[in-house]
Design a protein around this motif. Structure first.
Motif, short mmCIF file in Angstrom:
data_model
loop_
_atom_site.label_atom_id
_atom_site.label_comp_id
_atom_site.label_asym_id
_atom_site.label_seq_id
_atom_site.Cartn_x
_atom_site.Cartn_y
_atom_site.Cartn_z
N GLN A 81 37.14 6.95 0.97
CA GLN A 81 37.07 8.40 0.73
C GLN A 81 37.51 8.78 -0.69
OE1 GLN A 81 36.14 10.96 3.02
NE2 GLN A 81 35.27 9.21 4.10
N ARG A 114 36.00 11.77 -3.01
CA ARG A 114 35.29 12.77 -2.19
C ARG A 114 36.21 13.94 -1.91
NH1 ARG A 114 32.76 9.05 2.62
NH2 ARG A 114 31.78 7.50 1.31
N ASP A 130 38.09 16.94 0.11
CA ASP A 130 38.48 17.14 1.51
C ASP A 130 37.84 18.43 2.01
OD1 ASP A 130 40.01 19.25 0.54
OD2 ASP A 130 41.92 18.31 0.97
N ALA A 131 38.18 18.81 3.25
CA ALA A 131 37.56 20.01 3.87
C ALA A 131 37.85 21.29 3.06
CB ALA A 131 38.08 20.17 5.30
N ALA A 132 38.93 21.30 2.29
CA ALA A 132 39.27 22.49 1.49
C ALA A 132 38.73 22.39 0.06
CB ALA A 132 40.78 22.66 1.45
N GLY A 133 37.95 21.35 -0.21
CA GLY A 133 37.34 21.20 -1.52
C GLY A 133 38.23 20.51 -2.55
#
Length: 194
Positions: free
Chosen positions: A185, A188, A190-193
């Motif tokens: 990962q 990349r 995360d879900a919060a950018g």
């Protein structure tokens, strides 16, 4: 869906583990043709049977323990010969306490007693060692299944590790073949950018 293969016979050094797995899988297919191997299947094989088939067994009767192993064994009520085997299998000893040696194996695993195990070996004065190359062991089983059954599933060589001085056991993939065991990962968001 997790489906066990029919039981294998007692595995001994030199046994054709890949052939035994193929034979068991054929029995499973006879019972239910829908359980023929598929490319997205993953077969989990215990380290113990891999180690036994590969002859990674030590007869403690042939082990001469060093003074450090004898002292540790005497203090904690352990078998000095088994402690000696643990020390030999350790690339680095991280801690020795309460009858347990926490070490890093030549493979890089940090575990109790360098993976040396006396359970379910066969004879009371024998211990098993981890496979020398668990990835190669997994590849060999995978290739055999593919050659004989027409489809090569992923294969995991698994061992149970206790966590040092903690309750509970975790299963660890010592070796894998047929898929990437990690999803990198790095880089990349995360879900919060972030």
């Amino acid at each position: 869906l997790a489906v066990p293969l029919p039981p294998l016979p007692e595995v001994r050094p030199g046994d054709d583990l890949g052939g035994l797995v193929v034979g068991a899988w054929r029995q499973l297919i006879d019972q239910d043709p829908g359980l023929a191997p598929r490319p997205d299947d993953v077969l989990v094989v215990t380290q113990k049977v891999v180690s036994k088939a590969e002859g990674r067994i030590v007869d403690l009767g042939a082990v001469e323990p060093r003074p450090e192993a004898i002292a540790f064994a005497d203090r904690w009520g352990r078998d000095a010969r088994q402690v000696e085997v643990v020390l030999r299998e350790s690339a680095e000893v991280l801690r020795m306490d309460r009858g347990v040696v926490i070490s890093r194996t030549q493979h890089g695993f940090v575990c109790a007693n360098a993976g040396v195990d006396a359970s379910n070996v066969g004879r009371p004065d024998e211990v098993t060692l981890l496979p020398e190359d668990p990835d190669a062991s997994a590849r060999a089983i995978r290739e055999r299944i593919g050659a004989e059954l027409g489809t090569a599933p992923g294969v995991v060589v698994s061992d149970s590790f206790g966590r040092p001085w903690r309750w509970g056991i975790v299963d660890v993939a010592l070796g894998v073949a047929g898929f990437l065991p990690l999803d990198d990962q790095r880089g990349r968001p995360d879900a919060a950018g972030r």
